[in-house]
Structures are given as structure tokens and as C-alpha cells.
Design a protein around this motif. Structure first.
Motif, PDB file in Angstrom:
ATOM      1  N   ARG A 433       0.824  -1.217   0.000  1.00  0.00           N
ATOM      2  CA  ARG A 433       0.000   0.000   0.000  1.00  0.00           C
ATOM      3  C   ARG A 433       0.855   1.263   0.000  1.00  0.00           C
ATOM      4  O   ARG A 433       0.475   2.289  -0.535  1.00  0.00           O
ATOM      5  N   LEU A 434       2.017   1.180   0.654  1.00  0.00           N
ATOM      6  CA  LEU A 434       2.915   2.348   0.687  1.00  0.00           C
ATOM      7  C   LEU A 434       3.657   2.532  -0.626  1.00  0.00           C
ATOM      8  O   LEU A 434       4.006   3.641  -1.008  1.00  0.00           O
ATOM      9  N   LEU A 435       3.886   1.409  -1.294  1.00  0.00           N
ATOM     10  CA  LEU A 435       4.682   1.430  -2.523  1.00  0.00           C
ATOM     11  C   LEU A 435       4.056   2.331  -3.592  1.00  0.00           C
ATOM     12  O   LEU A 435       4.753   3.059  -4.298  1.00  0.00           O
ATOM     13  N   PHE A 436       2.746   2.310  -3.668  1.00  0.00           N
ATOM     14  CA  PHE A 436       2.062   3.063  -4.714  1.00  0.00           C
ATOM     15  C   PHE A 436       2.279   4.579  -4.568  1.00  0.00           C
ATOM     16  O   PHE A 436       2.803   5.221  -5.488  1.00  0.00           O
ATOM     17  N   PRO A 437       1.961   5.198  -3.396  1.00  0.00           N
ATOM     18  CA  PRO A 437       2.219   6.646  -3.297  1.00  0.00           C
ATOM     19  C   PRO A 437       3.691   7.009  -3.398  1.00  0.00           C
ATOM     20  O   PRO A 437       4.043   8.034  -3.988  1.00  0.00           O
ATOM     21  N   ILE A 438       4.560   6.127  -2.885  1.00  0.00           N
ATOM     22  CA  ILE A 438       6.007   6.440  -2.961  1.00  0.00           C
ATOM     23  C   ILE A 438       6.471   6.480  -4.426  1.00  0.00           C
ATOM     24  O   ILE A 438       7.121   7.420  -4.863  1.00  0.00           O
ATOM     25  N   SER A 439       6.026   5.465  -5.199  1.00  0.00           N
ATOM     26  CA  SER A 439       6.469   5.470  -6.607  1.00  0.00           C
ATOM     27  C   SER A 439       5.860   6.647  -7.357  1.00  0.00           C
ATOM     28  O   SER A 439       6.483   7.222  -8.244  1.00  0.00           O
ATOM     29  N   LEU A 440       4.645   7.046  -6.972  1.00  0.00           N
ATOM     30  CA  LEU A 440       4.002   8.194  -7.614  1.00  0.00           C
ATOM     31  C   LEU A 440       4.828   9.476  -7.355  1.00  0.00           C
ATOM     32  O   LEU A 440       5.111  10.251  -8.269  1.00  0.00           O
TER      33      LEU A 440
END
Ligand code: FES
Ligand SMILES: [Fe+2]
Length: 445
Positions: A433-440
Motif C-alpha cells: 500500500r505504501l509502494l504506490f504513493p512512494i512510486s508516484l
């Protein structure tokens, strides 16, 4: 036995049970009484230790897969037959006494792993020609083989639970059972809980501890503040806020219930705990019709010093599936449940030891005011034990082969694998779940 006859037997069994339930309920419903007394009560609960038990949730009994457990040391197996009806049979093959452990369910028929005997849901062997070599099939053998039958207990699936009617003596013909106690007294609906409107989370927990001590623990209001205060996410439940309660105790022949309200704080209600023999507890707040949350605990006496609890938390809030899955609701709930039960476990094990050593007895320890439910429970238990002696039906001793013990403790806290796996899933899902905003963010900068 042909399918049509089989279906008739199921129907008539269900009909008789329902009628019995109905008549018992009518008899009992006027007997409710409210009281708040300090005197030692007489035992008024009509159900004893033998009778209906909730032994599993429906989801645990899958087509094609036998489910093994024990009750009062007796090995049993649950499986779904061709019509998806759950059957409960003694885990002993009538051919040469093997267990069905390692066996299969094929086309709704239980298959023994030793020589491949298959059994219909009525308990008859259906492949007489295949369980032995042809040269020993003579007319005597044929007669013998046709007479072997599984032993069964009555079994009903209702509202996502599997209930069995336990007498300690399974029978070859299920229609020979005399159902003497009412399943209705266990059902949430009969106490006014509209259970079908609720979502729920469920966990199973296994303890190497005395079954009765675990029930006692769940009837004990004060330990919750002391032992679980840091785990329960409620600031009013904490060892610093531990308080005394007024109790309104309701006893009739189906239930024992205490409504706890704060002695100070304007008599505000804290919680209600309802015990329904032999092993079900409801915990909730407010009236059954309007409560937003019900905890149902089923206590299963697997064997001496061995018990399983099914914990189901029904709720009227947080029903949106997408939202609850995003916030990892069920995994986090499970983590909390496992933590709470681990907190109790050491106490339960040491109490069980102390009792076995003769250091304590169930009814000779000092009681606090709030222990009245515990006292009432012991009164019921002693009375029931004197009458029925279920622990004497399948006795074990130190020489007893421990195969069912070794295979039996499946769930935390006794078997921590599921709790570890649950924690791992939480971690992985959180990272994803954290990976998505971080990559964004990384893409944007
Ligand atoms: S013991 Fe089960 S088939 Fe022989
Ligand atoms: Fe507890």
C-alpha cells in the motif's frame, strides 16, 4: 439405503428437532426473572454438559476435505456429503479400526486410507468389492462387510455454524437419537439478536488448558482491565481505570446473564455477558435488538486439558468491504484477538496446573463481588458434572497413544504459525500500500 429414503430421514430429523426446540422455547420463555442477589443461587440452568455444541464455523468444512477434532477425548470427523449436508462421524473405520486421518472425501463419501472402504452419508460401506482381494469374498465375508457401519452424531448447519448433538455414544442409525435438549437455546435469534444483519470476523484459538477455566475467564469482567488493558483499543478499559460494577443478574433455565454498570458514572452500562450452557457466551452492550456489536464465544472441550474456542465478532459498523480490506481490518482484528488470547494463556495454563496438583479447587477461592457470575457458573458446572460425567465416557491415561493430541492443536496460541503468518501478511500488504504513493512521488519529482 437409497437417496430418497436418506433425504426423508434428514427431513424427519430436522422436523423433530425443530418441534422439540419450539416446545422447549414455549415452555421456557415465561421463566425469565431479574434479580440482584448476594445469596448463593441454586442451579437453575436446564442444559447440562451433554447436548448441542457449536464445534466449527461452516467455512471450515469444505467439500472433499474431512475436518478432524475431538470432543471429550473422542475422535470425530466432520465432512460434507453429496448433498452438501455436514455429517459428524466417529473417527474409527468399522472395517479394522483405522482412523480416517490421511483419508479422503470422494463424491461426498468418506474413504478410509487403510483399505479404501467408502461410506455413504448413512454410514454404509458402498464399495464392498473393492476393499478386499477377490479370493476372500465369499458369502460370509459379504454378509459381514455389508453389516459394517459408521457411527454418527446428529449434526445441523445453521447461520454459519456446525452444531452437533453430543451424547458420548454415537449411533449407527442417526434416526435412533432421542434429542433431549433444545438447539434453540444456543441460537442468537432466540435472544433477540438479529445476527444476519451483521458482518463478522472469526478466529479459532486452541489452548492446552482446562475447558471450564477458559469459560470462567470469559465470565470474569475485571481481568479485562488488568490483563488486556493495553491491547483493547478502548481508553476506558485500562488497569488505571479499573472500577467496581453494579450487576443485574438474570437467570432462567436457558441462560445466565449479568449486566454490568458503573457504580459511579451515573449507572452507565459497561457491558453484558450471557452464558448459555454448555459452552456459548455472548458479550454485547445495550439491548440485543439495538446493539452494534456482539461477541460470540464457543468453547469446545476437545479433551483433558485441551480446548478450542471459536470467537466471532459481529458488527453493524464498518460493513463496506472495500474500505475494510484497504485498512486491513480483518488481519488487524485477528492480530488483536491472538494477542488477547495469548495474554490469557499463561494464566489459564498455570490455573489448570494448580488445579491438577490440588492447590486450588474451582469453588474454594476467594471471590470478589464481580465474581458472582463465576460462582453461578461453577454451581451449574458442578451440578452438571455430578449428573452426566462426560469426562468418564472416553477416558485417557498416561499410556494412551497421543496421536490425536499430536495432530489436534491447530490454532494459536498453542500453535503460533497462524499468528506469525497473519503478521507477515499485514507487513507485506502495508508495504504494497505504501509502494504506490512512494512510486508516484518518485515519478513526479
Ligand atoms: S480399516 Fe478402513 S478400510 Fe480397512
Ligand atoms: Fe481474557
Amino acid at each position: 439405503m437409497n437417496e430418497e429414503k436418506e433425504e426423508k430421514i434428514n427431513k424427519s430429523f430436522e422436523y423433530e428437532t425443530t418441534n422439540l426446540i419450539r416446545s422447549n422455547f414455549n415452555e421456557n420463555k415465561n421463566l425469565n426473572e431479574l434479580e440482584n442477589t448476594a445469596s448463593k443461587p441454586s442451579n437453575q440452568l436446564s442444559n447440562g454438559l451433554l447436548g448441542w455444541y457449536s464445534v466449527s464455523g461452516s467455512d471450515s468444512i469444505k467439500q472433499g476435505k474431512p475436518y478432524f477434532f475431538t470432543l471429550y477425548n473422542e475422535p470425530l470427523v466432520l465432512y460434507r456429503d453429496r448433498e452438501d449436508i455436514v455429517r459428524c462421524v466417529k473417527d474409527v473405520c468399522p472395517h479394522r479400526g483405522a482412523s480416517f486421518l490421511g483419508g479422503e472425501v470422494i463424491n461426498g463419501q468418506l474413504v478410509c486410507p487403510y483399505h479404501g472402504a467408502r461410506f455413504s452419508s448413512q454410514g454404509n460401506c458402498t464399495n464392498l468389492d473393492r476393499i478386499t482381494c477377490e479370493h476372500i469374498i465369499d458369502s460370509n465375508y459379504d454378509n459381514y462387510a455389508k453389516s459394517i457401519k459408521l457411527l454418527q452424531y446428529p449434526c445441523i448447519e445453521k447461520e454459519g455454524y456446525i452444531y452437533i448433538y453430543y451424547t458420548g455414544t454415537p449411533l449407527a442409525n442417526i434416526e435412533d437419537f432421542q434429542i433431549k435438549s433444545s438447539l434453540n437455546s444456543l441460537l442468537p435469534d432466540s435472544y433477540g439478536f438479529p445476527s444476519l444483519e451483521y458482518e463478522y470476523e472469526e478466529v479459532y484459538v486452541d489452548f492446552k488448558a482446562d475447558w471450564a477455566r477458559i469459560i470462567e475467564n470469559h465470565l470474569d469482567i475485571l481481568h479485562v482491565f488488568w490483563m488486556h488493558g493495553d491491547t483493547i483499543p478502548d481508553k476506558n478499559v485500562n488497569r488505571n481505570t479499573i472500577t467496581s460494577f453494579n450487576q443485574k443478574i438474570k437467570r432462567d433455565n436457558r441462560q445466565l446473564e449479568s449486566i454490568y454498570s458503573y457504580k459511579t458514572n451515573g449507572q452507565e452500562e459497561f457491558i453484558r455477558i450471557k452464558f448459555v450452557p454448555p459452552g456459548r457466551i455472548f458479550i454485547y452492550k445495550g439491548s440485543p435488538e439495538s446493539t452494534r456489536y456482539i461477541q460470540v464465544l464457543d468453547h469446545i472441550p476437545l479433551g483433558n486439558n485441551k480446548a478450542r474456542v471459536i470467537v466471532r465478532h459481529y458488527r453493524k459498523f464498518l460493513k463496506n468491504k472495500l474500505f475494510t480490506s484497504l485498512v486491513l481490518f480483518s488481519h488487524l482484528q485477528r492480530k488483536t484477538f491472538y494477542k488477547i488470547f495469548s495474554e490469557d494463556y499463561l494464566v489459564l495454563k498455570t490455573q489448570t496446573f494448580n488445579e491438577q496438583m490440588g492447590y486450588i479447587q474451582k469453588d474454594n477461592v476467594k471471590l470478589l463481588g464481580e465474581d458472582k457470575m463465576v460462582q453461578y457458573y461453577w454451581d451449574w458446572l458442578q451440578n452438571a458434572l455430578n449428573k452426566e460425567k462426560p469426562w468418564d465416557l472416553h477416558p485417557t491415561n498416561s499410556l494412551t497413544n497421543s496421536v490425536h493430541d499430536d495432530r489436534g492443536m491447530l490454532y494459536p496460541p498453542e500453535n503460533p504459525n497462524m499468528a506469525i503468518k497473519n503478521n507477515r501478511i499485514i507487513l507485506i500488504k502495508l508495504l504494497l500500500r505504501l509502494l504506490f504513493p512512494i512510486s508516484l512521488i518518485l515519478i513526479l519529482i
